[in-house]
Design an enzyme around this catalytic site. Structure first.
Site, PDB file in Angstrom:
ATOM      1  N   HIS A  37      57.619 -11.775   6.033  1.00 36.01           N
ATOM      2  CA  HIS A  37      56.528 -12.428   6.777  1.00 36.01           C
ATOM      3  C   HIS A  37      56.216 -13.760   6.101  1.00 36.01           C
ATOM      4  O   HIS A  37      55.409 -13.829   5.175  1.00 36.01           O
ATOM      5  CB  HIS A  37      55.298 -11.501   6.794  1.00 36.01           C
ATOM      6  CG  HIS A  37      54.174 -11.994   7.665  1.00 36.01           C
ATOM      7  ND1 HIS A  37      53.238 -11.137   8.213  1.00 36.01           N
ATOM      8  CD2 HIS A  37      53.820 -13.235   8.069  1.00 36.01           C
ATOM      9  CE1 HIS A  37      52.360 -11.839   8.919  1.00 36.01           C
ATOM     10  NE2 HIS A  37      52.684 -13.127   8.833  1.00 36.01           N
ATOM     11  N   HIS A  59      55.941 -17.898   7.386  1.00 38.09           N
ATOM     12  CA  HIS A  59      56.053 -18.963   8.392  1.00 38.09           C
ATOM     13  C   HIS A  59      56.567 -20.195   7.661  1.00 38.09           C
ATOM     14  O   HIS A  59      55.887 -20.699   6.769  1.00 38.09           O
ATOM     15  CB  HIS A  59      54.699 -19.252   9.023  1.00 38.09           C
ATOM     16  CG  HIS A  59      54.077 -18.051   9.677  1.00 38.09           C
ATOM     17  ND1 HIS A  59      54.163 -17.810  11.024  1.00 38.09           N
ATOM     18  CD2 HIS A  59      53.376 -17.009   9.152  1.00 38.09           C
ATOM     19  CE1 HIS A  59      53.534 -16.673  11.311  1.00 38.09           C
ATOM     20  NE2 HIS A  59      53.039 -16.161  10.190  1.00 38.09           N
ATOM     21  N   HIS A  68      52.681 -10.231  15.342  1.00 37.54           N
ATOM     22  CA  HIS A  68      51.442 -10.157  14.581  1.00 37.54           C
ATOM     23  C   HIS A  68      50.474  -9.285  15.374  1.00 37.54           C
ATOM     24  O   HIS A  68      50.301  -9.497  16.587  1.00 37.54           O
ATOM     25  CB  HIS A  68      50.819 -11.544  14.430  1.00 37.54           C
ATOM     26  CG  HIS A  68      51.480 -12.421  13.401  1.00 37.54           C
ATOM     27  ND1 HIS A  68      52.808 -12.716  13.414  1.00 37.54           N
ATOM     28  CD2 HIS A  68      50.954 -13.062  12.316  1.00 37.54           C
ATOM     29  CE1 HIS A  68      53.079 -13.515  12.377  1.00 37.54           C
ATOM     30  NE2 HIS A  68      51.969 -13.738  11.695  1.00 37.54           N
ATOM     31  N   GLU A  93      45.559  -8.215  12.602  1.00 37.01           N
ATOM     32  CA  GLU A  93      45.121  -9.101  11.508  1.00 37.01           C
ATOM     33  C   GLU A  93      43.624  -9.329  11.728  1.00 37.01           C
ATOM     34  O   GLU A  93      42.802  -8.881  10.939  1.00 37.01           O
ATOM     35  CB  GLU A  93      45.902 -10.421  11.541  1.00 37.01           C
ATOM     36  CG  GLU A  93      45.467 -11.438  10.500  1.00 37.01           C
ATOM     37  CD  GLU A  93      46.165 -12.815  10.651  1.00 37.01           C
ATOM     38  OE1 GLU A  93      46.690 -13.104  11.742  1.00 37.01           O
ATOM     39  OE2 GLU A  93      46.149 -13.585   9.670  1.00 37.01           O
ATOM     40  N   ASP A  95      53.088 -15.002   3.958  1.00 38.54           N
ATOM     41  CA  ASP A  95      52.548 -15.590   5.191  1.00 38.54           C
ATOM     42  C   ASP A  95      52.688 -17.118   5.215  1.00 38.54           C
ATOM     43  O   ASP A  95      53.661 -17.621   5.748  1.00 38.54           O
ATOM     44  CB  ASP A  95      51.085 -15.161   5.385  1.00 38.54           C
ATOM     45  CG  ASP A  95      50.665 -15.115   6.842  1.00 38.54           C
ATOM     46  OD1 ASP A  95      51.510 -15.343   7.714  1.00 38.54           O
ATOM     47  OD2 ASP A  95      49.476 -14.822   7.120  1.00 38.54           O
ATOM     48  N   ASP A  96      51.693 -17.818   4.679  1.00 43.83           N
ATOM     49  CA  ASP A  96      51.711 -19.285   4.649  1.00 43.83           C
ATOM     50  C   ASP A  96      51.361 -19.726   3.233  1.00 43.83           C
ATOM     51  O   ASP A  96      50.243 -20.186   2.962  1.00 43.83           O
ATOM     52  CB  ASP A  96      50.678 -19.837   5.639  1.00 43.83           C
ATOM     53  CG  ASP A  96      50.949 -19.372   7.054  1.00 43.83           C
ATOM     54  OD1 ASP A  96      51.864 -19.917   7.689  1.00 43.83           O
ATOM     55  OD2 ASP A  96      50.261 -18.439   7.512  1.00 43.83           O
TER      56      ASP A  96
HETATM   57  N1  HPA Z   1      48.475 -15.289  11.911  1.00 44.43           N
HETATM   58  C1  HPA Z   1      48.774 -15.759  13.113  1.00 44.43           C
HETATM   59  N2  HPA Z   1      49.473 -16.856  13.304  1.00 44.43           N
HETATM   60  C2  HPA Z   1      49.949 -17.498  12.257  1.00 44.43           C
HETATM   61  C3  HPA Z   1      49.689 -17.049  10.972  1.00 44.43           C
HETATM   62  C4  HPA Z   1      48.920 -15.872  10.793  1.00 44.43           C
HETATM   63  O1  HPA Z   1      48.641 -15.397   9.678  1.00 44.43           O
HETATM   64  N3  HPA Z   1      50.296 -17.927  10.135  1.00 44.43           N
HETATM   65  C5  HPA Z   1      50.911 -18.850  10.891  1.00 44.43           C
HETATM   66  N4  HPA Z   1      50.695 -18.605  12.182  1.00 44.43           N
HETATM   67 ZN    ZN Z   2      51.724 -14.664   9.784  1.00 45.84          ZN
END
Ligand code: HPA
Ligand code: ZN
Length: 347
Positions: free
Chosen positions: A23, A25, A207, A210, A288-289
């Site tokens: 996971h 991006h 996703h 969350e 994630d990011d």
């Molecule tokens: N959630 C949803 N969209 C996203 C995320 C995330 O954590 N990171 C980049 N796009």
């Molecule tokens: Zn994500």
């Protein structure tokens, strides 16, 4: 050993642990330094005077407040070389964290609105991943994500624009996913495009859970037929769903520092990662990011281990889960699992 020494030795153990990242991006690995360099290269004016000012802006109240900055930052990505540089920088970080296999998300629609053609995005990312495979033995896959705040029609158009590239990138483009603002954009909005992607033989992820409710997780499974849930932490609010996820061993790609930064949890000690794992779910740890959320995969492992008192066995278990849950070919999975087993025996 004193408790400090014990903790340090656990951190070292984590750093060397062979693992997969599922996971990530790629646009979310854009560090402010590279953002500035690419802005200069491409003549893009950023609304910040310095790298420090960019970092200072990374103070989020929820998912949307992050996405606004994330999409703005992605505007510096224009040429094939930009996507290559971005991916190459991530690969270096991943290798330093002993990631042995990565499945990265990319968002074509974030770039097509700026007139960037899809081939540019594919080519830059793929060049860096193929190089890392040849030079460092890092295996990888690309997962094309649809932006869920846009329409299903636009997702279909994105899929249609990407399909002519499938053969050229058959070694990498293995799946489709769903990201962006979750609440109000439930999985079933994309049921038909996911059905089409399934017919085409793609792996499917989304996703869910969350910020969205457990019903979104249920529907990602039932209406979209996904094989993994990205995040999924809100599953805990539904006992039946927890049982289902435990029984099916559906992997969750959990991102603890992301959840903290986007205030899904207020304190990492409240994070349910350990409870999900101890309830028998197939939990993995991911970043994630990482450029926006304060750490790559090892930082996520270490922060979670400290906050939740994860044991060595639990850390190994999650590293194993990440390999098992990947879409890597069976022989590659076995090789990674063997590497993990050798590491554990030697340490
Ligand atoms: N959630 C949803 N969209 C996203 C995320 C995330 O954590 N990171 C980049 N796009
Ligand atoms: Zn994500």
């Amino acid at each position: 050993m004193a408790s400090n020494e014990l903790r340090n030795s656990l951190h070292d153990f984590i750093r060397g642990l062979p693992k997969a990242e599922l996971h990530l991006h790629i646009e979310g690995s854009l560090e402010p330094e590279l953002m500035f360099a690419l802005a200069q290269r491409n003549g893009v004016t950023l609304p910040y005077a310095s790298v420090d000012e960019v970092r200072a802006a990374y103070n989020f109240s929820d998912l949307q407040s992050f996405l606004d900055l994330y999409y703005a930052g992605a505007a510096v990505l224009q040429s094939e070389q930009d996507f290559y540089d971005l991916t190459r920088a991530y690969v270096q970080r991943a290798l330093a964290d002993n990631v042995r296999h990565v499945e990265l998300f990319f968002d074509p629609q974030t770039h097509s609105v700026r007139g960037i053609v899809l081939r540019t995005v594919f080519a830059g990312i793929a060049r860096a991943l193929r190089e890392a495979r040849a030079e460092n033995g890092l295996s990888s896959a690309m997962i094309l994500c649809f932006l869920r705040h846009l329409t299903e029609e636009e997702a279909f158009a994105t899929l249609a624009a990407a399909l002519p590239l499938r053969e050229e990138y058959a070694d990498l483009w293995l799946g489709v996913g769903l990201d962006s603002g979750e609440v109000g954009n439930p999985p079933e909005k994309f049921a038909r495009v996911f059905a089409r992607a399934r017919e085409l033989g793609f792996h499917l992820v989304a996703h869910a859970g969350e910020e969205g409710p457990p019903a979104y997780i249920q529907n990602a499974l039932d209406a979209l037929g996904v094989e993994r849930i990205d995040h999924g932490v809100r599953a805990e609010e539904d006992t039946m769903l927890m049982q289902r996820l435990a029984q099916s061993r559906t992997p969750l790609t959990v991102c603890p520092l992301s959840n903290l930064k986007l205030r899904v949890v207020q304190d990492l000690r409240e994070h349910n990662l350990a409870r999900l794992l101890r309830s028998g779910l197939c939990v993995t740890i991911n970043s994630d990011d990482p450029a926006y959320f304060g750490g790559y995969i090892n930082s996520n492992f270490i922060a979670s281990a400290d906050a939740l008192q994860l044991t060595r066995e639990e850390l190994v278990h999650m590293a194993r889960n990440s390999i098992v849950a990947s879409f890597a070919p069976e022989v590659r999975k076995q090789a990674c699992l063997q590497e993990l087993q050798d590491y554990v025996l030697a340490h």
